[in-house]
Design an enzyme around this catalytic site. Structure first.
Site, mmCIF file in Angstrom:
data_model
loop_
_atom_site.group_PDB
_atom_site.id
_atom_site.type_symbol
_atom_site.label_atom_id
_atom_site.label_comp_id
_atom_site.label_asym_id
_atom_site.label_seq_id
_atom_site.Cartn_x
_atom_site.Cartn_y
_atom_site.Cartn_z
ATOM 1 N N ARG A 159 23.087 -32.975 13.254
ATOM 2 C CA ARG A 159 23.785 -33.274 12.009
ATOM 3 C C ARG A 159 23.086 -34.448 11.327
ATOM 4 O O ARG A 159 22.261 -35.132 11.939
ATOM 5 C CB ARG A 159 25.261 -33.615 12.255
ATOM 6 C CG ARG A 159 25.470 -34.875 13.086
ATOM 7 C CD ARG A 159 26.954 -35.129 13.333
ATOM 8 N NE ARG A 159 27.691 -35.341 12.090
ATOM 9 C CZ ARG A 159 27.877 -36.531 11.522
ATOM 10 N NH1 ARG A 159 27.396 -37.630 12.067
ATOM 11 N NH2 ARG A 159 28.558 -36.650 10.404
ATOM 12 N N ASN A 215 23.536 -38.084 9.043
ATOM 13 C CA ASN A 215 24.357 -39.127 8.467
ATOM 14 C C ASN A 215 23.432 -39.937 7.563
ATOM 15 O O ASN A 215 22.211 -39.831 7.672
ATOM 16 C CB ASN A 215 24.961 -40.002 9.558
ATOM 17 C CG ASN A 215 25.949 -40.975 8.970
ATOM 18 O OD1 ASN A 215 26.735 -40.621 8.099
ATOM 19 N ND2 ASN A 215 25.880 -42.221 9.411
HETATM 20 C C1 HEM Z 1 28.882 -38.244 20.555
HETATM 21 C C2 HEM Z 1 28.056 -38.993 19.919
HETATM 22 C C3 HEM Z 1 28.379 -39.864 18.749
HETATM 23 C C4 HEM Z 1 28.276 -41.220 18.732
HETATM 24 C C5 HEM Z 1 27.837 -42.124 19.899
HETATM 25 C C6 HEM Z 1 28.658 -41.664 17.418
HETATM 26 C C7 HEM Z 1 28.688 -42.986 17.027
HETATM 27 C C8 HEM Z 1 29.059 -43.444 15.784
HETATM 28 C C9 HEM Z 1 29.151 -44.838 15.418
HETATM 29 C C10 HEM Z 1 28.881 -46.007 16.353
HETATM 30 C C11 HEM Z 1 29.505 -44.902 14.115
HETATM 31 C C12 HEM Z 1 29.730 -46.180 13.305
HETATM 32 C C13 HEM Z 1 31.189 -46.575 13.372
HETATM 33 C C14 HEM Z 1 31.446 -48.008 12.850
HETATM 34 O O1 HEM Z 1 31.565 -48.189 11.631
HETATM 35 O O2 HEM Z 1 31.522 -48.932 13.663
HETATM 36 C C15 HEM Z 1 29.648 -43.538 13.646
HETATM 37 C C16 HEM Z 1 29.971 -43.158 12.353
HETATM 38 C C17 HEM Z 1 30.257 -41.860 11.983
HETATM 39 N N1 HEM Z 1 30.241 -40.740 12.801
HETATM 40 FE FE1 HEM Z 1 29.670 -40.652 14.730
HETATM 41 N N2 HEM Z 1 28.990 -40.581 16.654
HETATM 42 C C18 HEM Z 1 28.845 -39.458 17.425
HETATM 43 C C19 HEM Z 1 29.078 -38.162 17.026
HETATM 44 C C20 HEM Z 1 29.571 -37.798 15.807
HETATM 45 C C21 HEM Z 1 29.836 -36.442 15.414
HETATM 46 C C22 HEM Z 1 29.604 -35.204 16.282
HETATM 47 C C23 HEM Z 1 30.304 -36.479 14.155
HETATM 48 C C24 HEM Z 1 30.697 -35.246 13.382
HETATM 49 C C25 HEM Z 1 31.539 -35.135 12.471
HETATM 50 C C26 HEM Z 1 30.339 -37.884 13.736
HETATM 51 C C27 HEM Z 1 30.724 -38.358 12.493
HETATM 52 C C28 HEM Z 1 30.614 -39.661 12.052
HETATM 53 C C29 HEM Z 1 30.861 -40.089 10.680
HETATM 54 C C30 HEM Z 1 31.294 -39.199 9.530
HETATM 55 C C31 HEM Z 1 30.623 -41.469 10.638
HETATM 56 C C32 HEM Z 1 30.671 -42.382 9.393
HETATM 57 C C33 HEM Z 1 29.250 -42.563 8.938
HETATM 58 C C34 HEM Z 1 29.014 -43.192 7.577
HETATM 59 O O3 HEM Z 1 29.734 -42.939 6.604
HETATM 60 O O4 HEM Z 1 28.011 -43.922 7.437
HETATM 61 N N3 HEM Z 1 29.878 -38.654 14.770
HETATM 62 N N4 HEM Z 1 29.377 -42.672 14.683
#
Ligand code: HEM
Lengths: 349, 202
Positions: free
Chosen positions: A225, A227
Site C-alpha cells: 500500500r 502512504n
Molecule cells: C502492520 C504494520 C503497520 C505498522 C507498523 C504501521 C505503523 C503506522 C504508524 C507508526 C503510523 C503513524 C501513527 C502516528 O501518527 O503516530 C501509521 C499511520 C497510518 N497507517 Fe499504519 N501501520 C501498519 C499497517 C497499516 C495498514 C495495513 C494500513 C491500512 C489501512 C495502515 C494505515 C495507516 C494510515 C491511514 C495512517 C495515517 C498516515 C498519514 O496520514 O500520514 N497502516 N501507521
C-alpha cells in the site's frame, strides 16, 4: 556502468545534495490514482510490476542506496534507540534477513550474492563493500543482531510485528526515515494503539478492516500500500525526537524556493508473513521528489494541485503541512489548467 | 466503567474500571492519594480478603494523605511509602514471588496505575491482570520525546520538561511500556511562541 556511476554520492541532511535523476523522476511512485484523497484500506497483492518501475522487484534498490545507508548509519550513531528488538523477536529478525538477502541476490545479482552450504552462509554486498560469512540462526556469528545487520543494508524503515491474541504487536524495528513517529515510544503497542493518533480512519473502520485482513496474511502472498506526506528539504529523518531541529525549516519556505525545497514524501509499504516466527514484516520505503521535479509530469502537477487543495484540514494538520498549504496550492496552481486527468497513477507517456 | 469521565480520546489512552474483589491466595493492593477511598470500598465488600492483603499506600502529590485510615484498615501487611520510585523494588519483588493466585489492584492517579501495570507486565503478567480504578488527581506522567526524560505530576499543558527544559505539549498518545503520555516540543517551529500554560490535569 560502474558502481560509482550508478549510486549517487549525496546527503539527506546538512547541505542536502540529494537529487533525483530524470529516470528516478519518471519512476517515482506517485501515490494518487484519483484527483482527491481520503484514507481507505488500500492494499493490493505485492506482485512484480512493470519493468523499470519501483514494483519490478520484491525490494527496490535504486540510485540512492549507498547514500541512504550512510544516512542511516549517521542517524544511528546519534541515537541508537532507533533500532530496537524485544528479546522474543530475534527469530523474526532472522526471517527478515533471509527474505532480504534472498531477494537482493536473486533480483540484483550484479550487486549482491548469497551462497549457502547448510547453515553456513556467505553474503556479499558489493555497493557497500561487505563480505560476511556467518551461521544462519547463530547471532554470535554476526557483528550485531540479524535485523540490525540486514536493515543497515536495505533502504527504508522496517518494523516486525508479533501476532498473538488476535492482534499485531510492534515489537522490533529499524526506524530512521520515519514520517514523525517514534519507535521508542510505540514499541510494544497493538495495531489500534500505535495507530491511535491518526484522525478519521478509526471512525471509518479502516483499522478494524485492515487488522482483520492482516491477521490472515499468508506466507508467500505479500501485499502493498502507499502512504504519503510532505517534507521540507530532502530530509529522511523527520523523527519526533529531532523535531526541534527540523521543525523550524517549515517556516522558511517561500514562493521563490518552494519548488526546490518542498518534497512529496511517498512511502511504499509492503507486508510479508514470515515463515518461522509467524511475525509480519513491514518495510516502509520512503521516496522523495521535489515539487519542481514532480511538475515535469503534467498529469501529476494537475492532480497534486487538486489533492493538496481539497484535502480535509484534519489530514493536512496531521500530516504537518497546514501552515504551508496556501503556498503549495499557489505554486501548484500554475501547472493546473483544469484539464481532466487519466485514471491511475502512471505518468502519461 | 470508570467513575472519572476523561472525555473522548484516542485508542492508546488507557481506560480504567472499578475495583472488585476476586478470589485469590493473596492480594497486592497499591494506592496513592484519593485511591485510599477505593481501597476502603474494596475491603467493605470483602472483609475476608484483608488478612491476605499486602497494602501499599503513597500519599498523593497533591497533598492528599489517607495513611492514618489506611494503617487502620487491618491489611495483613501494610506499608506507607513516600513515592512510587522508593517502593518500586518492593512491588517488583512481590510480583515476582507471586503465585498463580496473586490478585493485583491499583488505584489512584494514572501515573500510579500505569507504573503498577508496567511492573506487572515486566514480571510476566498480562496487562489486564491488574484491576484499576481512577481516583483523585488527573496529573500525568509524561515522557519528553526529545530527551526521553519523564516528568511526574504534570498538571498543565504546555509544561516545561524537568530534564531538558523544552516547552512540551501533552498528547493523549500513551505507552504502557513506559507508563507515560508523550510530550512534544510546542514551539519547535516558532521558537519562543509558547501559549500560556492551562491547568488541564488538575
Ligand atoms: C502492520 C504494520 C503497520 C505498522 C507498523 C504501521 C505503523 C503506522 C504508524 C507508526 C503510523 C503513524 C501513527 C502516528 O501518527 O503516530 C501509521 C499511520 C497510518 N497507517 Fe499504519 N501501520 C501498519 C499497517 C497499516 C495498514 C495495513 C494500513 C491500512 C489501512 C495502515 C494505515 C495507516 C494510515 C491511514 C495512517 C495515517 C498516515 C498519514 O496520514 O500520514 N497502516 N501507521
Amino acid at each position: 556502468m560502474s558502481l560509482d556511476d550508478f549510486f549517487h554520492d549525496e546527503t539527506f541532511f546538512g547541505d542536502y545534495t540529494f537529487k533525483n535523476s530524470p529516470r528516478a523522476i519518471k519512476r517515482f511512485p506517485f501515490p494518487f490514482p484519483e484527483d482527491d484523497y481520503m484514507y481507505s484500506v488500500n492494499m493490493e497483492p505485492h506482485v512484480p510490476g512493470r519493468p523499470g518501475s519501483v514494483f519490478e522487484h520484491t525490494f527496490d534498490v535504486d540510485e540512492h542506496y549507498v547514500a541512504e545507508m550512510r544516512d542511516r548509519a549517521r542517524v544511528l550513531r546519534d541515537d541508537p534507540l532507533r533500532c530496537q528488538s524485544l528479546p522474543h523477536m530475534t527469530l523474526a529478525g532472522w526471517d527478515l534477513l533471509e527474505l532480504i538477502m534472498e531477494s537482493f541476490a536473486r533480483d540484483y545479482p550484479q550487486w549482491f550474492s548469497l551462497t549457502k552450504s547448510g547453515n553456513q552462509w556467505h553474503w556479499i554486498n558489493r555497493p557497500l563493500n561487505i563480505d560476511q560469512k556467518f551461521t544462519f540462526l547463530d547471532e554470535s556469528t554476526l557483528p550485531c543482531g540479524p535485523m540490525e545487520y540486514i536493515t543497515r543494508q536495505a533502504q527504508g524503515d522496517f518494523t516486525l510485528q508479533d501476532q498473538r491474541n488476535d492482534n499485531l504487536w510492534i515489537e522490533a524495528g529499524m526506524v530512521t526515515t520515519q514520517a514523525d513517529w517514534s519507535l521508542d515510544f510505540d514499541i510494544g503497542m497493538s495495531f489500534h494503539e500505535w495507530h491511535a493518533p491518526v484522525p478519521k480512519a478509526h471512525e471509518m473502520g479502516v483499522f478494524d478492516r485492515a487488522l482483520k485482513f492482516l491477521l490472515q496474511l499468508q506466507h508467500g502472498a505479500p501485499v502493498r500500500r502507499f502512504n504519503w506526506t510532505m517534507t521540507v528539504d530532502p530530509l529522511l529523518d523527520t523523527s519526533p525526537e529531532n523535531y526541534p531541529k527540523w521543525g523550524p525549516g517549515k517556516t522558511t519556505l517561500t514562493k521563490e524556493n518552494i519548488g526546490q525545497r518542498q518534497h512529496l514524501r511517498v512511502e511504499l509499504q509492503t507486508l510479508f508473513r514470515l515463515p518461522r516466527s509467524n511475525a509480519i514484516a513491514f518495510p516502509i520505503r520512503c521516496y522523495l521528489c521535489s515539487f519542481e521535479d514532480l511538475v515535469t509530469q503534467p498529469k501529476w502537477a494537475r492532480r497534486l494541485h487538486r489533492v493538496v487543495r481539497d484535502l480535509p484540514d484534519e489530514l493536512a494538520t496531521y500530516k504537518g503541512f497546514i501552515r504551508n498549504r496556501p503556498l503549495m496550492v499557489d505554486y501548484l496552481s500554475q501547472f493546473d489548467d483544469g484539464a481532466p486527468t487519466s485514471p491511475g497513477w502512471w505518468p502519461d507517456e | 466503567m470508570s467513575k472519572t469521565d476523561f472525555g473522548p480520546s484516542i485508542k492508546s489512552r488507557p481506560v480504567y474500571g472499578v475495583l472488585s474483589p476476586r478470589p485469590g491466595s493473596s492480594h497486592l493492593i497499591v494506592a496513592d492519594g484519593e485511591g485510599g477511598a477505593a481501597v476502603e470500598a474494596l475491603f467493605a465488600q470483602a472483609p475476608e480478603m484483608k488478612a491476605k492483603a499486602h497494602l501499599i499506600y503513597i500519599p498523593g502529590a497533591n497533598g492528599t494523605d489517607m495513611s492514618t485510615a489506611m494503617a487502620a484498615l487491618g491489611a495483613g501487611q501494610y506499608n506507607r511509602a513516600p513515592t512510587y520510585a522508593s517502593v518500586r523494588s518492593r512491588i517488583v519483588k512481590v510480583l515476582g514471588d507471586g503465585h498463580m493466585g496473586l490478585q493485583v489492584y491499583a488505584t489512584g492517579t494514572e501515573s500510579l496505575m500505569g507504573q503498577v501495570q508496567r511492573d506487572a507486565m515486566e514480571a510476566g503478567l498480562p496487562h489486564d491482570a491488574v484491576q484499576t480504578e481512577h481516583r483523585g488527581s488527573l496529573a500525568r506522567r509524561v515522557q519528553c520525546v526529545h530527551c526521553k526524560g519523564i516528568t511526574e505530576n504534570v498538571t498543565t499543558d504546555p509544561f516545561v520538561c524537568s530534564h531538558c527544559g523544552l516547552n512540551l505539549f501533552v498528547r493523549d498518545h500513551y505507552s504502557r511500556r513506559l507508563a507515560a503520555f508523550q510530550g512534544v516540543n510546542i514551539d519547535a517551529e516558532d521558537p519562543g511562541e509558547v501559549p500560556p500554560a492551562e491547568e488541564r490535569f488538575k
